[in-house]
Design a protein around this motif. Structure first.
Motif, mmCIF file in Angstrom:
data_model
loop_
_atom_site.group_PDB
_atom_site.id
_atom_site.type_symbol
_atom_site.label_atom_id
_atom_site.label_comp_id
_atom_site.label_asym_id
_atom_site.label_seq_id
_atom_site.Cartn_x
_atom_site.Cartn_y
_atom_site.Cartn_z
ATOM 1 N N VAL A 26 19.678 15.846 -28.009
ATOM 2 C CA VAL A 26 20.122 15.446 -26.651
ATOM 3 C C VAL A 26 19.651 13.915 -26.502
ATOM 4 O O VAL A 26 18.813 13.537 -26.909
ATOM 5 C CB VAL A 26 19.307 16.303 -25.633
ATOM 6 N N HIS A 27 20.938 13.293 -25.675
ATOM 7 C CA HIS A 27 20.446 12.002 -25.887
ATOM 8 C C HIS A 27 21.350 11.189 -24.507
ATOM 9 O O HIS A 27 22.023 11.907 -23.827
ATOM 10 C CB HIS A 27 20.965 11.064 -27.146
ATOM 11 N N THR A 28 21.182 9.869 -24.358
ATOM 12 C CA THR A 28 21.917 9.105 -23.017
ATOM 13 C C THR A 28 23.230 8.445 -23.773
ATOM 14 O O THR A 28 23.650 7.651 -22.869
ATOM 15 C CB THR A 28 20.932 8.428 -22.560
ATOM 16 N N GLY A 29 23.571 9.011 -24.912
ATOM 17 C CA GLY A 29 24.969 8.195 -25.485
ATOM 18 C C GLY A 29 26.395 8.646 -24.812
ATOM 19 O O GLY A 29 26.469 9.103 -23.589
ATOM 20 N N TYR A 30 27.129 7.717 -25.169
ATOM 21 C CA TYR A 30 28.580 7.752 -24.581
ATOM 22 C C TYR A 30 29.157 9.322 -24.756
ATOM 23 O O TYR A 30 29.118 10.099 -25.631
ATOM 24 C CB TYR A 30 29.441 6.822 -25.574
ATOM 25 N N PHE A 31 29.383 9.466 -23.505
ATOM 26 C CA PHE A 31 29.946 10.752 -22.975
ATOM 27 C C PHE A 31 31.048 11.327 -23.998
ATOM 28 O O PHE A 31 31.228 12.417 -24.383
ATOM 29 C CB PHE A 31 30.431 11.056 -21.679
ATOM 30 N N ARG A 32 32.051 10.316 -24.201
ATOM 31 C CA ARG A 32 33.190 10.728 -24.814
ATOM 32 C C ARG A 32 32.998 11.045 -26.358
ATOM 33 O O ARG A 32 33.994 11.626 -26.918
ATOM 34 C CB ARG A 32 34.346 9.517 -24.703
ATOM 35 N N MET A 33 31.879 10.784 -26.830
ATOM 36 C CA MET A 33 31.485 11.083 -28.281
ATOM 37 C C MET A 33 30.518 12.302 -28.259
ATOM 38 O O MET A 33 29.968 12.598 -29.414
ATOM 39 C CB MET A 33 30.752 9.973 -28.995
ATOM 40 N N ALA A 34 30.371 12.966 -27.125
ATOM 41 C CA ALA A 34 29.434 13.990 -27.107
ATOM 42 C C ALA A 34 30.137 15.349 -27.304
ATOM 43 O O ALA A 34 31.177 15.422 -26.875
ATOM 44 C CB ALA A 34 28.693 14.007 -25.896
ATOM 45 N N HIS A 35 29.445 16.103 -28.237
ATOM 46 C CA HIS A 35 29.938 17.411 -28.359
ATOM 47 C C HIS A 35 29.754 18.535 -27.253
ATOM 48 O O HIS A 35 30.676 19.265 -26.825
ATOM 49 C CB HIS A 35 29.484 18.112 -29.782
ATOM 50 N N TYR A 36 28.560 18.304 -26.554
ATOM 51 C CA TYR A 36 28.096 19.134 -25.481
ATOM 52 C C TYR A 36 27.578 18.221 -24.281
ATOM 53 O O TYR A 36 26.919 17.118 -24.577
ATOM 54 C CB TYR A 36 27.155 19.784 -26.177
ATOM 55 N N LEU A 37 27.499 18.751 -23.165
ATOM 56 C CA LEU A 37 27.157 18.072 -21.896
ATOM 57 C C LEU A 37 25.973 18.828 -21.083
ATOM 58 O O LEU A 37 26.107 19.927 -21.242
ATOM 59 C CB LEU A 37 28.315 17.735 -21.189
#
Length: 227
Positions: A206-217
Motif C-alpha cells: 500500500v502506498h501513495t503512488g500514482y492512481f493510474r498505475m495502481a492495481h487496487y485502491l
C-alpha cells in the motif's frame, strides 16, 4: 501414538497448537485462490492487514461483504469485536461451519441493498465489494452502509482500480460492474465523509503512488457527513 518430536525442542509448540485448534481450513474463496493463484491469496490478506492496522483499538467493527470471512481474523486480532455480513448464504454457511471457537466472531446474512445492518459500530470496512454494486444502486448501498456507523466512526473501502481491469480474469470481470479511478473513488466517498484519504496498492504494498498505475485502491474515511 506418541507425539512426534522435532529436532529442535521449541517446535513442540506446533503440536500443542494443532491439538488445541486442529489444522486450519481455507474458506471457499480462499481455497480457490490458494489453488489457482497462490500469490493472489497474499494480496488479499495484505488488504486485511492494512485494515487491521488502521482500525486497531476500535471496539465494535462491521465487515460488509465478508464472503468466506477467511481474512476476518486478521482484523479481529486488532479490535474488540467484529461483526461480518454477506448477502450470499453460501459463503456465510461456509464461514459458520469453519468457525474456530477460540476465534469466535458474529457472521450472518444481510443484503445492504435491503437496508442497514442492525446495531451501531465505531468502524466499518468493505473490501472488494463496491465494484460489485451497480452504479445506479451505489448511493443506496453506501447510505445503508454508513447508517450503522457512529458519528465519530471511520470506514475503509477497497476495490480494484478501473485501470486494472484490462488485466483482470474473465471471472473477475463478470462481477466487476463499478470499478473506479482513484479520483472517482475519492469523489464518491466524499459524498458521505468530510475526510477521505485514497491509497494506491500494487500486489501487497500500500502506498501513495500514482492512481493510474495502481492495481487496487483503498479509501480511508472519517468525519461522517450528516444525512
Amino acid at each position: 501414538m506418541d507425539k512426534p518430536e522435532t529436532k529442535e525442542k521449541q517446535y513442540d509448540l506446533l503440536f500443542e497448537v494443532k491439538e488445541k485448534h486442529g489444522i486450519a481450513r481455507f474458506g471457499l474463496m480462499a481455497n480457490e485462490s490458494w489453488n489457482q493463484d497462490p500469490r493472489r491469496t497474499v494480496f488479499t490478506l495484505a488488504r486485511y492487514k492494512f485494515v487491521s492496522k488502521m482500525l486497531a483499538g476500535r471496539k465494535k467493527v462491521l465487515e460488509i461483504g465478508c464472503a468466506d470471512a477467511f481474512g476476518t481474523r486478521i482484523v479481529q486480532q486488532s479490535v474488540g469485536h467484529v461483526t461480518a455480513v454477506d448477502f450470499d448464504p453460501v459463503f456465510v454457511a461456509d464461514a459458520l461451519e469453519r468457525m474456530n471457537p477460540h476465534w469466535p466472531f458474529e457472521v450472518f446474512v444481510h443484503d445492504l441493498l435491503a437496508g442497514p445492518v442492525p446495531g451501531r459500530y465505531d468502524a466499518l470496512y468493505a473490501l472488494d465489494v463496491l465494484e460489485h454494486i451497480a452504479p445506479d444502486r451505489e448511493d443506496l448501498f453506501l447510505r445503508n452502509a454508513v447508517a450503522a456507523l457512529e458519528p465519530t466512526g471511520v470506514a475503509i473501502f477497497g476495490m480494484p482500480s478501473l485501470e486494472s481491469q484490462a488485466y483482470a480474469s474473465p471471472q473477475s470481470k463478470a462481477g466487476h460492474v463499478n470499478c473506479k479511478t482513484g479520483e472517482a473513488l475519492k469523489e464518491t466517498l466524499e459524498k458521505y465523509f468530510h475526510t477521505v484519504f485514497v491509497f494506491s496498492m500494487n500486489d501487497e504494498v500500500v502506498h501513495t503512488g500514482y492512481f493510474r498505475m495502481a492495481h487496487y485502491l483503498i479509501g480511508v474515511c472519517s468525519h461522517l457527513r450528516s444525512a
